[in-house]
Design a protein around this motif. Structure first.
Motif, short mmCIF file in Angstrom:
data_model
loop_
_atom_site.label_atom_id
_atom_site.label_comp_id
_atom_site.label_asym_id
_atom_site.label_seq_id
_atom_site.Cartn_x
_atom_site.Cartn_y
_atom_site.Cartn_z
N ARG A 1 -41.86 13.49 36.97
CA ARG A 1 -42.14 12.76 38.21
C ARG A 1 -41.90 13.70 39.38
N PRO B 1 -45.79 9.37 45.59
CA PRO B 1 -45.85 9.20 44.14
C PRO B 1 -46.75 10.25 43.49
N GLY B 2 -46.35 10.70 42.32
CA GLY B 2 -47.16 11.66 41.60
C GLY B 2 -46.45 12.13 40.35
N PHE B 3 -47.23 12.68 39.42
CA PHE B 3 -46.68 13.19 38.17
C PHE B 3 -47.33 14.53 37.84
N ILE C 1 -49.60 7.60 32.63
CA ILE C 1 -49.47 8.09 34.01
C ILE C 1 -50.26 7.21 34.97
N ILE C 2 -51.47 6.85 34.59
CA ILE C 2 -52.31 6.00 35.45
C ILE C 2 -51.61 4.67 35.70
N GLU D 1 -48.38 4.05 35.56
CA GLU D 1 -47.20 4.27 36.38
C GLU D 1 -47.56 4.41 37.85
N LEU D 2 -48.77 4.90 38.13
CA LEU D 2 -49.22 5.06 39.51
C LEU D 2 -49.97 3.83 40.02
N VAL E 1 -56.72 7.28 40.68
CA VAL E 1 -55.84 8.45 40.59
C VAL E 1 -56.70 9.71 40.47
N PHE F 1 -51.20 14.67 38.88
CA PHE F 1 -51.80 13.35 39.11
C PHE F 1 -51.24 12.76 40.40
N ARG F 2 -52.13 12.36 41.31
CA ARG F 2 -51.73 11.74 42.57
C ARG F 2 -52.66 10.56 42.85
N PRO F 3 -52.20 9.56 43.57
CA PRO F 3 -53.13 8.51 44.02
C PRO F 3 -54.25 9.14 44.84
#
Length: 332
Positions: free
Chosen positions: A245, A251-253, A271-272, A274-275, A302, A323-325
């Motif tokens: 994280r 937010p991002g992974f 991951i998707i 979680e976001l 995402v 991975f970010r929104p």
């Protein structure tokens, strides 16, 4: 007529393999009973194996005028045996009728299970159902998750309550014989033989294929389910060991993508989620392929951006996917 003791004991053993005595806590087993031969057999077997320990629900999906009478049939049979009964009616959302009916049915069962303080819910899926499901999904090119078929034990969606299929080792004809042996006339849903539905067409063809053994096909589905369970276990490790994280408020992974494709797809899906997004397994597969090729991928709101970097915790070059929104799109 008294139910055959061998059938009762066989069912009790099948149920115990899925729902051990130690888990039950004195709570009743809920049965979803439609009035068809399969679910009536489930009622009869469970009543014999767990006297005083079951409850029954029957659902009218509002699709056929005969459905109300079928619910009444189940109510009568349950009452004759002193089994608590709950009738339910659901309203379907627009879309695929069978898929919507299934979704509405399980939502209703989850509400009923909570209200009745049930320990688990069981449905009457059997070996013939499992064989049909596996063959249909093979014909559609499904991945391993789909080929695992109907699981013998899962959970009711949105709950932690076990959802059990204790009849997956039973043939449809066996279940029909149990109902007939009790002198009961089961309801018959005409959609089960309606060629407008894929499953009904496949069922008709399977009836002609005497070389195909549904019990063996169902056993293959069970082996595939075990394989899928192992992959889920590996995907859980991948999540904890290879996904980080991002620090800070945004937010991002960051995912160090070193696992086989099938594991990476599951990690991308997680991951998707979680976001706050949603994606199908096929969409995640396409995203994995783009990222593996060094291209950006967008799914479920995402954005994923690939790179190749030396990962500090491992000390080697690896594919690293961030991975970010997705940023809000300009209205101009």
């Amino acid at each position: 007529m008294q139910l055959d003791a061998a059938a009762r004991d066989r069912f009790a053993a099948d149920l115990a393999a899925l729902w051990p005595e130690a888990e039950r806590g004195g709570r009743p087993l809920g049965l979803a009973v439609s009035g068809g031969p399969d679910s009536l057999a489930l009622l009869l077997l469970a009543h014999a194996a767990l006297p005083g320990g079951i409850a029954v629900a029957s659902i009218d999906h509002g699709l056929r005028p005969e459905a109300a009478g079928e619910v009444a049939l189940v109510e009568r049979i349950a009452a004759e045996r002193g089994v608590p009964f709950t009738p339910m009616r659901v309203t379907l959302m627009p879309g695929n009728v069978q898929a919507e009916a299934r979704a509405a049915r399980y939502r209703a069962l989850a509400r009923w299970a909570a209200e009745a303080a049930l320990g688990a819910v069981a449905t009457a899926h059997h070996a013939d159902d499992q064989a049909e499901t596996l063959l249909m999904r093979l014909n559609r090119g499904s991945g391993l998750a789909g080929l695992a078929g109907v699981r013998a034990r899962t959970v009711l969606e949105g709950t932690e309550l076990p959802l059990l299929r204790p009849l997956l080792g039973w043939r449809k004809a066996e279940l029909g014989a149990i109902v007939a042996g009790e002198g009961l006339m089961a309801a018959q849903d005409p959609s089960n033989a309606d060629p407008a539905f894929d499953r009904a067409r496949l069922r008709a063809r399977l009836a002609e294929a005497d070389w195909l053994d549904p019990l063996r096909v169902a056993a293959s589905a069970a082996h595939l389910a075990e394989g899928w369970q192992a992959l889920e276990w590996y995907a859980e490790l991948d999540w904890h060991e290879m996904v980080m994280r991002d620090a800070g408020d945004a937010p991002g992974f960051t995912y160090c993508a070193n696992a086989p494709r099938i594991i990476g797809i599951e990690t991308i899906l997680r991951i998707i989620r979680e976001l706050g997004g949603h994606a199908t397994r096929s969409e995640a597969a396409r995203a994995w392929e783009r990222l593996w090729a060094g291209e950006n991928a967008s799914l479920g709101g995402v954005l994923a951006v690939p790179a190749v970097e030396t990962v500090a915790k491992i000390g080697v070059l690896m594919r690293v996917w961030r991975f970010r929104p997705e940023p809000a799109r300009s209205l101009n």
